[in-house]
Scaffold this motif. Structure first.
Motif, PDB file in Angstrom:
ATOM      1  N   ARG A 152      -5.110 -10.984  -2.168  1.00 13.65           N
ATOM      2  CA  ARG A 152      -5.983 -10.580  -3.275  1.00 13.65           C
ATOM      3  C   ARG A 152      -7.011  -9.551  -2.808  1.00 13.65           C
ATOM      4  O   ARG A 152      -7.241  -8.540  -3.480  1.00 13.65           O
ATOM      5  N   SER A 153      -7.638  -9.818  -1.671  1.00 15.56           N
ATOM      6  CA  SER A 153      -8.653  -8.893  -1.162  1.00 15.56           C
ATOM      7  C   SER A 153      -8.041  -7.541  -0.823  1.00 15.56           C
ATOM      8  O   SER A 153      -8.655  -6.490  -1.085  1.00 15.56           O
ATOM      9  N   TYR A 154      -6.848  -7.563  -0.260  1.00 17.84           N
ATOM     10  CA  TYR A 154      -6.174  -6.301   0.053  1.00 17.84           C
ATOM     11  C   TYR A 154      -5.980  -5.483  -1.218  1.00 17.84           C
ATOM     12  O   TYR A 154      -6.241  -4.269  -1.229  1.00 17.84           O
ATOM     13  N   LEU A 155      -5.517  -6.125  -2.280  1.00 18.09           N
ATOM     14  CA  LEU A 155      -5.254  -5.404  -3.529  1.00 18.09           C
ATOM     15  C   LEU A 155      -6.538  -4.859  -4.148  1.00 18.09           C
ATOM     16  O   LEU A 155      -6.557  -3.733  -4.654  1.00 18.09           O
TER      17      LEU A 155
ATOM     18  N   GLY B 239       0.572   4.464 -15.455  1.00 18.36           N
ATOM     19  CA  GLY B 239      -0.115   3.517 -14.593  1.00 18.36           C
ATOM     20  C   GLY B 239       0.735   2.287 -14.316  1.00 18.36           C
ATOM     21  O   GLY B 239       1.857   2.150 -14.795  1.00 18.36           O
ATOM     22  N   TYR B 240       0.200   1.374 -13.519  1.00 20.43           N
ATOM     23  CA  TYR B 240       0.933   0.162 -13.149  1.00 20.43           C
ATOM     24  C   TYR B 240      -0.007  -1.036 -13.193  1.00 20.43           C
ATOM     25  O   TYR B 240      -1.230  -0.910 -13.140  1.00 20.43           O
ATOM     26  N   ASP B 241       0.585  -2.211 -13.280  1.00 24.70           N
ATOM     27  CA  ASP B 241      -0.192  -3.445 -13.317  1.00 24.70           C
ATOM     28  C   ASP B 241       0.540  -4.494 -12.494  1.00 24.70           C
ATOM     29  O   ASP B 241       1.668  -4.869 -12.824  1.00 24.70           O
ATOM     30  N   ILE B 242      -0.064  -4.942 -11.391  1.00 24.26           N
ATOM     31  CA  ILE B 242       0.521  -6.002 -10.586  1.00 24.26           C
ATOM     32  C   ILE B 242       0.264  -7.317 -11.307  1.00 24.26           C
ATOM     33  O   ILE B 242      -0.880  -7.750 -11.451  1.00 24.26           O
ATOM     34  N   LYS B 243       1.327  -7.927 -11.787  1.00 20.53           N
ATOM     35  CA  LYS B 243       1.210  -9.056 -12.706  1.00 20.53           C
ATOM     36  C   LYS B 243       0.933 -10.382 -12.006  1.00 20.53           C
ATOM     37  O   LYS B 243       0.107 -11.179 -12.454  1.00 20.53           O
TER      38      LYS B 243
ATOM     39  N   ASN C 144      -9.288  -4.019  -2.532  1.00 20.18           N
ATOM     40  CA  ASN C 144      -9.747  -2.900  -1.700  1.00 20.18           C
ATOM     41  C   ASN C 144      -8.851  -1.678  -1.851  1.00 20.18           C
ATOM     42  O   ASN C 144      -9.339  -0.533  -1.862  1.00 20.18           O
ATOM     43  N   LYS C 145      -7.558  -1.889  -1.983  1.00 16.96           N
ATOM     44  CA  LYS C 145      -6.621  -0.779  -2.080  1.00 16.96           C
ATOM     45  C   LYS C 145      -6.718  -0.071  -3.421  1.00 16.96           C
ATOM     46  O   LYS C 145      -6.663   1.164  -3.494  1.00 16.96           O
ATOM     47  N   THR C 146      -6.847  -0.829  -4.491  1.00 21.59           N
ATOM     48  CA  THR C 146      -6.800  -0.253  -5.837  1.00 21.59           C
ATOM     49  C   THR C 146      -8.166  -0.017  -6.450  1.00 21.59           C
ATOM     50  O   THR C 146      -8.287   0.763  -7.399  1.00 21.59           O
ATOM     51  N   GLY C 147      -9.190  -0.709  -5.934  1.00 21.72           N
ATOM     52  CA  GLY C 147     -10.506  -0.649  -6.570  1.00 21.72           C
ATOM     53  C   GLY C 147     -10.582  -1.472  -7.841  1.00 21.72           C
ATOM     54  O   GLY C 147     -11.598  -1.415  -8.554  1.00 21.72           O
ATOM     55  N   GLN C 148      -9.546  -2.269  -8.104  1.00 18.33           N
ATOM     56  CA  GLN C 148      -9.484  -3.078  -9.327  1.00 18.33           C
ATOM     57  C   GLN C 148      -9.906  -4.514  -9.020  1.00 18.33           C
ATOM     58  O   GLN C 148      -9.184  -5.261  -8.356  1.00 18.33           O
ATOM     59  N   GLN C 149     -11.051  -4.915  -9.525  1.00 17.24           N
ATOM     60  CA  GLN C 149     -11.575  -6.249  -9.247  1.00 17.24           C
ATOM     61  C   GLN C 149     -10.708  -7.351  -9.853  1.00 17.24           C
ATOM     62  O   GLN C 149     -10.735  -8.502  -9.393  1.00 17.24           O
ATOM     63  N   LYS C 150      -9.908  -7.007 -10.853  1.00 13.51           N
ATOM     64  CA  LYS C 150      -9.071  -8.023 -11.498  1.00 13.51           C
ATOM     65  C   LYS C 150      -8.105  -8.678 -10.512  1.00 13.51           C
ATOM     66  O   LYS C 150      -7.689  -9.826 -10.712  1.00 13.51           O
ATOM     67  N   TYR C 151      -7.755  -7.966  -9.447  1.00  9.68           N
ATOM     68  CA  TYR C 151      -6.797  -8.528  -8.499  1.00  9.68           C
ATOM     69  C   TYR C 151      -7.404  -9.616  -7.613  1.00  9.68           C
ATOM     70  O   TYR C 151      -6.674 -10.282  -6.870  1.00  9.68           O
TER      71      TYR C 151
ATOM     72  N   GLY D 293       0.811  -1.215   0.000  1.00  4.98           N
ATOM     73  CA  GLY D 293       0.000   0.000   0.000  1.00  4.98           C
ATOM     74  C   GLY D 293       0.840   1.259   0.000  1.00  4.98           C
ATOM     75  O   GLY D 293       0.531   2.231  -0.716  1.00  4.98           O
ATOM     76  N   ALA D 294       1.921   1.262   0.779  1.00  5.53           N
ATOM     77  CA  ALA D 294       2.800   2.432   0.820  1.00  5.53           C
ATOM     78  C   ALA D 294       3.486   2.644  -0.525  1.00  5.53           C
ATOM     79  O   ALA D 294       3.667   3.789  -0.963  1.00  5.53           O
ATOM     80  N   CYS D 295       3.872   1.557  -1.186  1.00  8.84           N
ATOM     81  CA  CYS D 295       4.495   1.669  -2.519  1.00  8.84           C
ATOM     82  C   CYS D 295       3.520   2.241  -3.538  1.00  8.84           C
ATOM     83  O   CYS D 295       3.889   3.051  -4.393  1.00  8.84           O
ATOM     84  N   ILE D 296       2.260   1.808  -3.446  1.00  7.38           N
ATOM     85  CA  ILE D 296       1.235   2.336  -4.349  1.00  7.38           C
ATOM     86  C   ILE D 296       1.054   3.832  -4.110  1.00  7.38           C
ATOM     87  O   ILE D 296       1.021   4.638  -5.057  1.00  7.38           O
TER      88      ILE D 296
END
Length: 288
Positions: free
Chosen positions: A200-203, A167-171, A205-212, A154-157
């Motif tokens: 996965r849930s953290y990502l 933008g970024y994409d966590i692969k 919630n943090k990003t708002g991106q359901q793909k994670y 989260g701090a890195c984001i």
């Protein structure tokens, strides 16, 4: 006015056409932390080094603090400097992507998921809600490695990734752990599944991106010669692979070990790195 509008539109289109910057997550215990002396790095890595990989590395009480630095193989707990399989993965990613990418890593040798298991400095990866409610992140005076890992993500984001114009994409996430959970191997499936779901849930919630919610996890097995390898822990990995279409196992039962018969030697670490990269490639997870 038309010329100004055209310039603005062109700039927006140009940014939208840029490929998002790749981000890789890595976590685990000693074979992820690295136990091979840097003098035994593969010759091609010694020759070429690293140009593009930036990482934020946490380990126990040491925090990545949301900051990135140029990658160089090392850990906090062993001297001289040591490397792990991920150094090989990053090298291959550099050759493929030929552009900057980011790694967020948390590793500490001798650490378990299950709080009932003996674990280095009494720190654990547990995602059990009661355990998480009882302690803070390991780098903030508590005992949770999972909190230290996700809070650093989260701090890195916040500090850097969210500010990248393209933008970024966590692969994907790489994981090698389980030796320290052998005394509670019957629970390893549920414990690791909870860790996967927590990340996965953290990502999401943090990003708002359901793909994670479908972030790919790539997990290595253990050498058949390992004194700390557990058939039940290995079976749990393969059970998760059957249940979860985004969870993948990389077999390194034939990997060579050092004299302690616990940690990969140079050949074993390189083998896992190569096989992880090959798995990622075959799965189509490396598209830029």
């Amino acid at each position: 006015m038309n010329r100004i509008l055209f310039t603005l539109l062109t700039s927006v289109v140009s940014l939208s056409m840029l490929a998002q910057v790749p981000v890789v997550l890595v976590a685990g215990q000693s074979n992820t932390d690295g136990r091979v002396d840097n003098v035994e790095l593969p010759e091609y890595i010694k020759r070429d080094g690293y140009r593009y990989c930036q990482w934020s590395f946490g380990s126990g009480v040491h925090s990545g603090e949301g900051h990135f630095e140029a990658f160089a193989p090392r850990n906090y707990s062993q001297k001289p400097e040591r490397w792990a399989y991920d150094a090989v993965v990053y090298y291959e990613l550099e050759r493929l992507w030929q552009r900057p990418f980011y790694v967020i890593k948390e590793s500490l040798g001798g650490t378990a998921i299950d709080p009932r298991c003996e674990s280095n400095s009494n720190m654990h990866w547990s995602a059990d809600p009661d355990y998480l409610a009882s302690t803070a992140a390991s780098d903030k005076g508590g005992l949770s490695l999972l909190k230290a890992f996700t809070e650093n993500i989260g701090a890195c984001i916040d500090s850097q990734l969210s500010k990248l114009p393209e933008g970024y994409d966590i692969k994907f996430m790489l994981w090698h752990q389980g030796e320290s959970d052998r005394s509670q191997a019957d629970s390893y499936h549920d414990n690791l599944k909870a860790v996967v779901n927590y990340v996965r849930s953290y990502l999401v919630n943090k990003t708002g991106q359901q793909k994670y919610a479908h972030l790919p996890f790539i997990c290595g097995t253990f050498s058949k010669a390992s004194k700390q390898g557990s058939p039940k822990v290995t079976a749990a990995l393969y059970q998760l692979q059957q249940e979860d279409p985004d969870f993948y196992v990389v077999d390194v039962s034939d990997a060579a070990l050092g004299r302690d018969q616990i940690h990969f030697d140079a050949a074993g670490a390189e083998l896992l790195g190569k096989r992880m990269f090959d798995k990622l490639s075959k799965l189509g997870l490396l598209a830029d």
